[in-house]
Design an enzyme around this catalytic site. Structure first.
Site, PDB file in Angstrom:
ATOM      1  N   HIS A  46       0.845  -1.177   0.000  1.00 13.92           N
ATOM      2  CA  HIS A  46       0.000   0.000   0.000  1.00 13.92           C
ATOM      3  C   HIS A  46       0.890   1.240   0.000  1.00 13.92           C
ATOM      4  CE1 HIS A  46      -3.614  -2.369   0.889  1.00 13.92           C
ATOM      5  NE2 HIS A  46      -2.858  -3.051   1.734  1.00 13.92           N
ATOM      6  N   CYS A  90       0.183   2.758  -4.349  1.00 10.76           N
ATOM      7  CA  CYS A  90      -0.422   4.049  -4.667  1.00 10.76           C
ATOM      8  C   CYS A  90       0.520   5.182  -4.269  1.00 10.76           C
ATOM      9  CB  CYS A  90      -1.760   4.212  -3.942  1.00 10.76           C
ATOM     10  SG  CYS A  90      -3.049   3.108  -4.536  1.00 10.76           S
TER      11      CYS A  90
END
Length: 256
Positions: A46, A90
């Site tokens: 992430h 991300c």
């Protein structure tokens, strides 16, 4: 994929920041003991605010904490050898919804800048032979299909499997960009994605020259690689205590 390309593969999962740093030091130590041709460092996790997020929700500056550890002064054993970083996470909260084209015409092909003619130098620059591929551009999310995995990794595996025998890495990255450009989400928003390659003193042609043996266990009929267990693990990871709520929600929204 990397076993097919002839690499010895070391996998670490669900690490906290201290464990990540320790693993990097152990990884670098191998090059002091064993002669290698190059190294690939792949991160799939992430991200938040442009940083990597560990298993406990803590942010890590990849540039400062990871990439710089492999510069020439910090890692002499890899001086003059390719160092490839594949970063899948991300880098922001923005969604790329694409832009409607007025016609069906395609963009012009990239310019051929030619081959650089190197001059003799007496010193090695502090940063050479580094190639960094980010799955998305700054500020944007990295799209992920819950069944087949992230768009970037899908495209990279497909292109490398099909072309590694005859194409150098930068030409393959150009092809990855073309394949990724064709992807869009199945919902009404028709989301898109662009990945980014950064070259730091990387001027050589790099060919992998893989063996003929194909890992059929992980390849399906259409040549795409997937691992449903990793998808399940990713869902479980999102639910672990300590992850930031905004990171979990962003990933839950990216179902295609």
């Amino acid at each position: 994929l990397f076993q097919y390309l002839g690499f010895a593969v070391l996998v670490k999962q669900d690490l906290a920041q201290a464990e990540i740093m320790e693993s990097i030091d152990d990884f670098k130590q191998q090059f002091e003991e064993t002669i290698v041709d190059m190294c690939i460092f792949c991160i799939m996790s992430h991200g938040s605010g442009g940083n990597l997020v560990d298993i406990q929700g803590n942010e890590i500056d990849v540039e400062e904490k990871i990439i710089k550890k492999f510069y020439n002064a910090q890692c002499p054993a890899l001086q003059g050898k390719p160092k490839l970083f594949l970063l899948q996470y991300c880098r922001g909260d923005e969604l790329d919804f694409g832009v409607e084209l007025p016609t069906d015409s395609r963009e012009a092909l990239p310019l051929n800048i030619g081959r650089l003619k190197l001059q003799s130098i007496s010193k090695l620059p502090g940063v050479t032979d580094v190639l960094i591929a980010n799955s998305t551009v700054p500020g944007f999310v990295s799209n992920r299909n819950t069944k087949h995995g992230t768009w970037f990794v899908q495209c990279l595996v497909k292109v490398f499997k099909e072309n590694a025998k005859h194409m150098d890495i930068r030409d393959m990255f150009d092809q990855v960009s073309r394949v990724l450009n064709e992807k869009e989400s199945n919902d009404n928003s028709r989301r898109k994605q662009t990945f980014e390659v950064t070259s730091r003193g990387f001027y050589k042609k790099l060919y992998f020259n893989p063996d003929e043996v194909v890992d059929e266990e992980h390849e399906n009929d259409d040549g795409e690689y997937k691992n449903d267990d990793d998808t399940v693990s990713d869902k479980q990871q999102q639910n672990k205590k300590g992850f930031k709520k905004r990171v979990r929600e962003a990933w839950k929204a990216l179902v295609n």
